[in-house]
Design an enzyme around this catalytic site. Sequence first.
Site, PDB file in Angstrom:
ATOM      1  N   ASP A 179     -94.622 -69.635  74.588  1.00 53.81           N
ATOM      2  CA  ASP A 179     -95.084 -71.005  74.692  1.00 53.81           C
ATOM      3  C   ASP A 179     -96.380 -70.921  73.789  1.00 53.81           C
ATOM      4  O   ASP A 179     -96.330 -71.297  72.606  1.00 53.81           O
ATOM      5  CB  ASP A 179     -95.464 -71.262  76.110  1.00 53.81           C
ATOM      6  CG  ASP A 179     -95.399 -72.622  76.646  1.00 53.81           C
ATOM      7  OD1 ASP A 179     -96.021 -73.473  75.807  1.00 53.81           O
ATOM      8  OD2 ASP A 179     -94.837 -73.065  77.583  1.00 53.81           O
ATOM      9  N   PHE A 190     -91.238 -80.057  78.757  1.00 54.24           N
ATOM     10  CA  PHE A 190     -91.101 -79.375  79.877  1.00 54.24           C
ATOM     11  C   PHE A 190     -89.743 -78.923  80.024  1.00 54.24           C
ATOM     12  O   PHE A 190     -88.779 -79.712  80.646  1.00 54.24           O
ATOM     13  CB  PHE A 190     -91.794 -80.100  81.029  1.00 54.24           C
ATOM     14  CG  PHE A 190     -92.251 -79.040  82.224  1.00 54.24           C
ATOM     15  CD1 PHE A 190     -91.259 -77.851  82.557  1.00 54.24           C
ATOM     16  CD2 PHE A 190     -93.505 -79.086  82.719  1.00 54.24           C
ATOM     17  CE1 PHE A 190     -91.947 -77.043  83.392  1.00 54.24           C
ATOM     18  CE2 PHE A 190     -93.928 -78.216  83.597  1.00 54.24           C
ATOM     19  CZ  PHE A 190     -93.031 -77.149  83.932  1.00 54.24           C
ATOM     20  N   VAL A 191     -89.397 -77.806  79.883  1.00 53.43           N
ATOM     21  CA  VAL A 191     -87.745 -77.260  80.030  1.00 53.43           C
ATOM     22  C   VAL A 191     -87.707 -76.228  81.250  1.00 53.43           C
ATOM     23  O   VAL A 191     -88.553 -75.640  81.590  1.00 53.43           O
ATOM     24  CB  VAL A 191     -87.246 -76.712  78.814  1.00 53.43           C
ATOM     25  CG1 VAL A 191     -87.444 -77.557  77.593  1.00 53.43           C
ATOM     26  CG2 VAL A 191     -88.103 -75.505  78.248  1.00 53.43           C
ATOM     27  N   ARG A 243     -84.276 -71.978  88.283  1.00 53.91           N
ATOM     28  CA  ARG A 243     -84.191 -70.753  87.560  1.00 53.91           C
ATOM     29  C   ARG A 243     -82.545 -70.371  87.475  1.00 53.91           C
ATOM     30  O   ARG A 243     -82.207 -70.004  86.390  1.00 53.91           O
ATOM     31  CB  ARG A 243     -84.774 -69.574  88.163  1.00 53.91           C
ATOM     32  CG  ARG A 243     -86.247 -69.586  88.003  1.00 53.91           C
ATOM     33  CD  ARG A 243     -86.825 -68.290  88.321  1.00 53.91           C
ATOM     34  NE  ARG A 243     -88.037 -67.989  88.671  1.00 53.91           N
ATOM     35  CZ  ARG A 243     -89.205 -67.890  88.076  1.00 53.91           C
ATOM     36  NH1 ARG A 243     -89.066 -67.905  86.588  1.00 53.91           N
ATOM     37  NH2 ARG A 243     -90.460 -67.780  88.431  1.00 53.91           N
ATOM     38  N   LYS A 265     -90.468 -63.268  85.779  1.00 46.51           N
ATOM     39  CA  LYS A 265     -89.129 -63.256  86.312  1.00 46.51           C
ATOM     40  C   LYS A 265     -88.191 -63.948  85.354  1.00 46.51           C
ATOM     41  O   LYS A 265     -86.947 -64.181  85.238  1.00 46.51           O
ATOM     42  CB  LYS A 265     -89.157 -64.050  87.588  1.00 46.51           C
ATOM     43  CG  LYS A 265     -89.935 -63.662  88.726  1.00 46.51           C
ATOM     44  CD  LYS A 265     -90.133 -64.826  89.851  1.00 46.51           C
ATOM     45  CE  LYS A 265     -91.109 -64.371  90.683  1.00 46.51           C
ATOM     46  NZ  LYS A 265     -91.560 -65.328  91.618  1.00 46.51           N
ATOM     47  N   GLY A 266     -88.731 -64.844  84.367  1.00 42.85           N
ATOM     48  CA  GLY A 266     -88.129 -65.613  83.718  1.00 42.85           C
ATOM     49  C   GLY A 266     -87.093 -65.006  82.685  1.00 42.85           C
ATOM     50  O   GLY A 266     -85.950 -65.604  82.455  1.00 42.85           O
ATOM     51  N   LYS A 287     -91.808 -72.380  71.188  1.00 40.32           N
ATOM     52  CA  LYS A 287     -92.385 -73.586  70.925  1.00 40.32           C
ATOM     53  C   LYS A 287     -93.307 -73.727  69.938  1.00 40.32           C
ATOM     54  O   LYS A 287     -94.541 -73.321  70.481  1.00 40.32           O
ATOM     55  CB  LYS A 287     -92.821 -74.226  72.392  1.00 40.32           C
ATOM     56  CG  LYS A 287     -91.966 -74.716  73.674  1.00 40.32           C
ATOM     57  CD  LYS A 287     -92.858 -75.019  74.636  1.00 40.32           C
ATOM     58  CE  LYS A 287     -91.969 -75.637  75.806  1.00 40.32           C
ATOM     59  NZ  LYS A 287     -92.568 -76.184  76.920  1.00 40.32           N
ATOM     60  N   GLU A 337     -88.090 -61.592  76.362  1.00 41.56           N
ATOM     61  CA  GLU A 337     -88.731 -62.777  76.929  1.00 41.56           C
ATOM     62  C   GLU A 337     -87.965 -64.056  76.911  1.00 41.56           C
ATOM     63  O   GLU A 337     -87.029 -64.175  76.074  1.00 41.56           O
ATOM     64  CB  GLU A 337     -90.046 -63.219  76.208  1.00 41.56           C
ATOM     65  CG  GLU A 337     -91.361 -62.447  76.691  1.00 41.56           C
ATOM     66  CD  GLU A 337     -91.727 -63.056  78.208  1.00 41.56           C
ATOM     67  OE1 GLU A 337     -90.773 -63.707  78.769  1.00 41.56           O
ATOM     68  OE2 GLU A 337     -92.923 -63.171  78.625  1.00 41.56           O
ATOM     69  N   ASP A 338     -88.198 -64.799  77.864  1.00 42.95           N
ATOM     70  CA  ASP A 338     -87.387 -66.450  78.011  1.00 42.95           C
ATOM     71  C   ASP A 338     -87.888 -67.246  76.900  1.00 42.95           C
ATOM     72  O   ASP A 338     -87.267 -67.934  76.293  1.00 42.95           O
ATOM     73  CB  ASP A 338     -87.306 -66.517  79.301  1.00 42.95           C
ATOM     74  CG  ASP A 338     -88.748 -66.788  79.977  1.00 42.95           C
ATOM     75  OD1 ASP A 338     -89.458 -66.137  79.605  1.00 42.95           O
ATOM     76  OD2 ASP A 338     -88.663 -67.587  81.021  1.00 42.95           O
ATOM     77  N   ASP A 377     -88.408 -71.814  85.271  1.00 36.94           N
ATOM     78  CA  ASP A 377     -88.780 -72.483  86.465  1.00 36.94           C
ATOM     79  C   ASP A 377     -89.537 -73.699  86.438  1.00 36.94           C
ATOM     80  O   ASP A 377     -90.512 -73.740  85.629  1.00 36.94           O
ATOM     81  CB  ASP A 377     -89.058 -71.820  87.510  1.00 36.94           C
ATOM     82  CG  ASP A 377     -90.740 -71.394  87.412  1.00 36.94           C
ATOM     83  OD1 ASP A 377     -90.954 -70.859  86.036  1.00 36.94           O
ATOM     84  OD2 ASP A 377     -91.355 -71.497  88.242  1.00 36.94           O
TER      85      ASP A 377
HETATM   86  C1  PRP Z   1     -93.399 -67.552  81.163  1.00 42.88           C
HETATM   87  C2  PRP Z   1     -92.705 -66.829  80.246  1.00 42.88           C
HETATM   88  C3  PRP Z   1     -93.600 -66.058  79.304  1.00 42.88           C
HETATM   89  C4  PRP Z   1     -95.003 -66.802  79.595  1.00 42.88           C
HETATM   90  C5  PRP Z   1     -94.848 -67.594  78.003  1.00 42.88           C
HETATM   91  O1  PRP Z   1     -93.807 -66.773  82.462  1.00 42.88           O
HETATM   92  O2  PRP Z   1     -91.715 -66.011  80.984  1.00 42.88           O
HETATM   93  O3  PRP Z   1     -94.043 -64.811  80.144  1.00 42.88           O
HETATM   94  O4  PRP Z   1     -94.763 -67.888  80.364  1.00 42.88           O
HETATM   95  O5  PRP Z   1     -96.180 -68.230  78.263  1.00 42.88           O
HETATM   96  P1  PRP Z   1     -97.204 -68.036  77.013  1.00 42.88           P
HETATM   97  O6  PRP Z   1     -96.607 -67.746  75.674  1.00 42.88           O
HETATM   98  O7  PRP Z   1     -98.091 -69.468  77.089  1.00 42.88           O
HETATM   99  O8  PRP Z   1     -98.082 -66.938  77.409  1.00 42.88           O
HETATM  100  P2  PRP Z   1     -94.520 -67.428  83.726  1.00 42.88           P
HETATM  101  O9  PRP Z   1     -95.919 -66.929  83.649  1.00 42.88           O
HETATM  102  O10 PRP Z   1     -94.187 -68.743  84.021  1.00 42.88           O
HETATM  103  O11 PRP Z   1     -93.859 -66.462  84.772  1.00 42.88           O
HETATM  104  P3  PRP Z   1     -92.168 -66.450  85.383  1.00 42.88           P
HETATM  105  O12 PRP Z   1     -91.535 -65.498  83.976  1.00 42.88           O
HETATM  106  O13 PRP Z   1     -92.300 -65.565  86.565  1.00 42.88           O
HETATM  107  O14 PRP Z   1     -91.830 -67.921  85.300  1.00 42.88           O
END
Ligand code: PRP
Length: 184
Positions: A107, A156-157, A169, A47-48, A135, A103-104, A163
């Site tokens: 990580d 942690f952002v 969000r 959803k991000g 990151k 993507e948002d 979220d």
């Molecule tokens: C977040 C973000 C990416 C993923 C990145 O999604 O939107 O999809 O984590 O993390 P990574 O690089 O460690 O794989 P999340 O799983 O939190 O779901 P959301 O978008 O619904 O919040």
Amino acid sequence: MRVEDLDGDLEGVLISAQELQTRLKQMAAKVDADYADKDLLVVGVLKGAVMVVADFVRALSIPVQMDWMAVSSYGSSTKSSGVVRILKDLDTDLGGRHVLIVEDILDSGLTLSWLLRNLRSRGTASVEVLTLLRKPDAMRTEVDVRYLGFDIPNDFVVGYGLDYAEKYRNLDCVAKLSPKVYEH
Ligand code: PRP
């Protein structure tokens, strides 16, 4: 929702609403130029990425199609397994398509690394990545990012789609979450 509305939960603004919009417009100008003569399919990862996609595609001058995927990491709450499950797949056939995954945040990089492999296996003409945030200190695998918004510290952002426990969000900026919110 603005930072003032959440007094106490946040430790400070990392990227303001204005800075986000300015950067998205710059990235949109690059995408406009790169895909001027191509049909582009923008794939948002739920959803991000909802906020990023909504503002980014409106900053484009070229017409694009949009589709959405929802994925989830298998296993632990630390979501570090690298094995991804598709919760909602695309409606679009990717054969011969030029795809831009939006993507948002990148990580560990494991989600995008898996997504790139998955979409490329569907007969695409090209697959590139746009991510608002990355990151570098958290990355566990190399991901080739064509369009990058900001490199940020390994904090942690939240906000602008990101979220903590499904909250924050709809904050209009990216902010650092106060540890007291997640350390009980
Ligand atoms: C977040 C973000 C990416 C993923 C990145 O999604 O939107 O999809 O984590 O993390 P990574 O690089 O460690 O794989 P999340 O799983 O939190 O779901 P959301 O978008 O619904 O919040």
